[in-house]
Design an enzyme around this catalytic site. Structure first.
Site, PDB file in Angstrom:
ATOM      1  N   ASN A  82       1.011  -1.115   0.009  1.00  0.00           N
ATOM      2  CA  ASN A  82      -0.067   0.078   0.096  1.00  0.00           C
ATOM      3  C   ASN A  82       0.775   1.278   0.056  1.00  0.00           C
ATOM      4  O   ASN A  82       0.286   2.300  -0.504  1.00  0.00           O
ATOM      5  CB  ASN A  82      -1.018   0.193   1.218  1.00  0.00           C
ATOM      6  CG  ASN A  82      -1.882  -0.917   1.228  1.00  0.00           C
ATOM      7  OD1 ASN A  82      -2.559  -1.467   0.069  1.00  0.00           O
ATOM      8  ND2 ASN A  82      -2.570  -1.358   2.306  1.00  0.00           N
ATOM      9  N   ASP A 129       1.629   0.972  -9.738  1.00  0.00           N
ATOM     10  CA  ASP A 129       0.371   0.507  -9.612  1.00  0.00           C
ATOM     11  C   ASP A 129       0.456  -0.937 -10.152  1.00  0.00           C
ATOM     12  O   ASP A 129      -0.214  -1.860  -9.695  1.00  0.00           O
ATOM     13  CB  ASP A 129      -0.434   1.131 -10.403  1.00  0.00           C
ATOM     14  CG  ASP A 129      -1.811   0.819 -10.237  1.00  0.00           C
ATOM     15  OD1 ASP A 129      -2.167   0.517  -9.048  1.00  0.00           O
ATOM     16  OD2 ASP A 129      -2.696   0.467 -11.265  1.00  0.00           O
ATOM     17  N   GLU A 147      -6.668  -4.873  -2.548  1.00  0.00           N
ATOM     18  CA  GLU A 147      -7.439  -4.712  -3.768  1.00  0.00           C
ATOM     19  C   GLU A 147      -8.282  -3.342  -3.494  1.00  0.00           C
ATOM     20  O   GLU A 147      -8.257  -2.414  -4.579  1.00  0.00           O
ATOM     21  CB  GLU A 147      -8.459  -5.777  -3.759  1.00  0.00           C
ATOM     22  CG  GLU A 147      -9.571  -5.695  -5.033  1.00  0.00           C
ATOM     23  CD  GLU A 147     -10.490  -6.703  -5.081  1.00  0.00           C
ATOM     24  OE1 GLU A 147     -11.253  -6.513  -5.764  1.00  0.00           O
ATOM     25  OE2 GLU A 147     -10.482  -7.722  -4.393  1.00  0.00           O
ATOM     26  N   ASP A 150      -5.788  -0.386  -3.564  1.00  0.00           N
ATOM     27  CA  ASP A 150      -5.176  -0.081  -5.042  1.00  0.00           C
ATOM     28  C   ASP A 150      -6.544   0.566  -5.908  1.00  0.00           C
ATOM     29  O   ASP A 150      -6.029   1.577  -6.675  1.00  0.00           O
ATOM     30  CB  ASP A 150      -4.883  -1.565  -5.633  1.00  0.00           C
ATOM     31  CG  ASP A 150      -4.389  -1.217  -7.264  1.00  0.00           C
ATOM     32  OD1 ASP A 150      -5.162  -1.440  -8.121  1.00  0.00           O
ATOM     33  OD2 ASP A 150      -3.182  -0.996  -7.082  1.00  0.00           O
ATOM     34  N   HIS A 151      -7.578  -0.126  -6.021  1.00  0.00           N
ATOM     35  CA  HIS A 151      -8.689   0.321  -6.899  1.00  0.00           C
ATOM     36  C   HIS A 151      -9.019   1.884  -6.354  1.00  0.00           C
ATOM     37  O   HIS A 151      -9.467   2.880  -7.184  1.00  0.00           O
ATOM     38  CB  HIS A 151      -9.872  -0.534  -6.961  1.00  0.00           C
ATOM     39  CG  HIS A 151      -9.280  -1.738  -7.756  1.00  0.00           C
ATOM     40  ND1 HIS A 151      -8.605  -2.160  -8.805  1.00  0.00           N
ATOM     41  CD2 HIS A 151      -9.734  -3.122  -7.457  1.00  0.00           C
ATOM     42  CE1 HIS A 151      -8.456  -3.038  -9.148  1.00  0.00           C
ATOM     43  NE2 HIS A 151      -9.291  -3.858  -8.195  1.00  0.00           N
ATOM     44  N   ASP A 154      -6.730   4.242  -7.624  1.00  0.00           N
ATOM     45  CA  ASP A 154      -6.998   4.514  -9.283  1.00  0.00           C
ATOM     46  C   ASP A 154      -8.149   5.410  -9.625  1.00  0.00           C
ATOM     47  O   ASP A 154      -8.075   5.968 -10.652  1.00  0.00           O
ATOM     48  CB  ASP A 154      -7.319   2.852  -9.643  1.00  0.00           C
ATOM     49  CG  ASP A 154      -6.101   1.971  -9.981  1.00  0.00           C
ATOM     50  OD1 ASP A 154      -4.958   2.611  -9.802  1.00  0.00           O
ATOM     51  OD2 ASP A 154      -6.233   0.863  -9.939  1.00  0.00           O
TER      52      ASP A 154
END
Length: 457
Positions: A82, A129, A147, A150-151, A154
């Protein structure tokens, strides 16, 4: 009756022996309300059971995998995945803000060094990323939080990348095209996760995120070499339109093709009961939260007599982009916890005040737009922080730290093309923590003890 009365008297007599201070302590502890939580206990349970699944047939990913595999091996094992993700996002945001500082209306001259810096920042973000999930599996620190984090990053990056390319192409010269391009980007990202909410599988197409990022980096470099006038002064033969219309037309055609495929999947491939979403809700339910963002954005821009969008293009896109990012994060959480989305969001207070102000006209719209940006930013940070901390508390992990004792590298031989090299399990993940991945690498199949990984030709 006597016995009952005697028991009551005995009870009163015993309670009178309790010191007053003890009673005050008990009273103070019982009346304290429990802290409000975003995630319920049922959502936490379902989150722990969540398994990341994606299908990737990207055209460029297989060619970039060797570089990403090499890059992740250069990182120390104590670096949390992270932390890699957030560093990439910070670099991307800061380099884009430099462009916006020079061109707040996305129609001003930008120094070549700033464009090259922004392209480099996007490349760094793309690289980091791509390897955060690899680092998670390398250090045995994979979790559902990876997850989500990360998203979530994004969703924020999408807003800034879209703003950066608008400034590079000087799309501010055509406000309607800039509005279309900016909201097209956030809509594509939202619909990708809407599809995931319905099917349980995140799908990357042949031309998707990686290809779009490479195209945008190329646009930054072209502008740095030829200048911003290249997009506005050079006309397309015969039709006489500025050159930036080619970029918008190509992007729009790709978006229409992608949206058609995604909506066909959303309508007919629900993974829940009777074709519903994986949460058992209607496959069309996520359209309402996003419509509550897009509809006010269109109404305010079209009805403003103070030209609030035309004169504050970057500020406008950033405000509604961050609101859309928070709504997208809520959709990702709903997918991972298999729960229903709430329709209204607190970050919409600013846009609704803008709508109201267009009728009563008390405050200049520019001031309200800044207020809306502040509310949207604070709400996004508050929600993201609270969700991450609740997940960390339930999984007994830290957000930006990992246990060094568990950071033992694992390597397995995988046949790749004509040569055999040693890389990490599940190393071909395009991003996030994965248990089931399908990706176009040219390798037939491989199975590990963590899950099944399919490589499609």
């Amino acid at each position: 009756m006597t016995m009952v009365f005697g028991e009551s008297a005995s009870f009163v007599k015993n309670t009178q022996r309790v010191p007053f201070k003890s009673l005050s302590k008990v009273s103070s502890t019982t009346v304290t309300p429990p802290p409000t939580r975003i995630l319920s206990n049922q959502q936490i349970v379902r989150l722990k059971e969540h398994k990341y699944s994606c299908v990737c047939v990207s055209m460029l990913d297989p060619y970039l995998q060797p570089y990403w595999n090499w890059l992740v091996m250069q990182l120390p094992v104590w670096m949390a995945p992270n932390l890699i993700t957030i560093l990439g996002l910070i670099i991307n945001v800061l380099t884009t803000l430099i462009l916006i500082m020079y061109s707040p209306d996305c129609n001003q001259h930008i120094p070549p060094w700033a464009l090259i810096l922004c392209a480099s920042g996007l490349f760094v973000y793309q690289s980091l990323d791509a390897i955060d999930g690899k680092q998670a599996r390398r250090t045995k620190s994979s979790s559902p939080l990876g997850e989500l984090f990360d998203h979530g990053c994004d969703s924020i990056s999408t807003v800034f990348v879209s703003l950066g390319v608008c400034a590079a192409c000087r799309l501010g010269a055509s406000p309607s095209l800039m509005f279309l391009q900016s909201f097209m980007a956030v809509s594509l990202f939202y619909c990708a996760h809407w599809q995931t909410y319905v099917t349980g599988v995140l799908q990357f197409g042949y031309i998707d995120v990686t290809e779009a990022q490479v195209a945008i980096m190329t646009i930054h470099l072209i502008t740095a070499i030829f200048g911003g006038d290249f997009w506005t002064d050079v006309k397309i033969p015969i039709i006489g339109l500025p050159l930036y219309t080619i970029y918008v037309a190509v992007a729009l055609s790709g978006a229409i093709r992608t949206l058609y495929s995604e909506f066909k999947t959303i309508l007919y491939k629900g993974a829940g009961k009777n074709g519903s979403s994986i949460a058992g809700t209607s496959v069309l339910s996520p359209v309402i939260p996003f419509a509550l963002v897009v509809v006010p954005a269109v109404m305010i821009a079209s009805k403003s007599e103070e030209r609030v969008f035309e004169d504050n293009a970057a500020l406008y896109v950033l405000t509604f982009g961050l609101i859309a990012a928070k709504v997208t994060n809520r959709l990702i959480v709903a997918h991972m916890t298999k729960s229903e989305m709430d329709y209204f969001d607190n970050s919409l207070i600013g846009p609704y005040l803008l709508c109201l102000n267009q009728y009563i006209r008390i405050v200049p719209e520019r001031y309200l737009l800044w207020f809306s940006l502040a509310i949207a930013s604070m709400e996004l940070v508050r929600y993201s922080r609270k969700v991450c901390l609740e997940i960390c508390d339930s999984l007994q992990i830290r957000l930006f730290q990992i246990e060094v004792s568990n950071s033992e590298e694992r390597s397995v031989p995988i046949l790749k093309g004509k040569a055999t090299e040693t890389i990490l399990p599940h190393i071909f993940n395009p991003g996030g923590d994965v248990d089931n991945v399908q990706i176009n690498t040219g390798v037939s199949s491989n199975t590990t003890n963590q899950g099944k990984v399919k490589y499609r030709k």
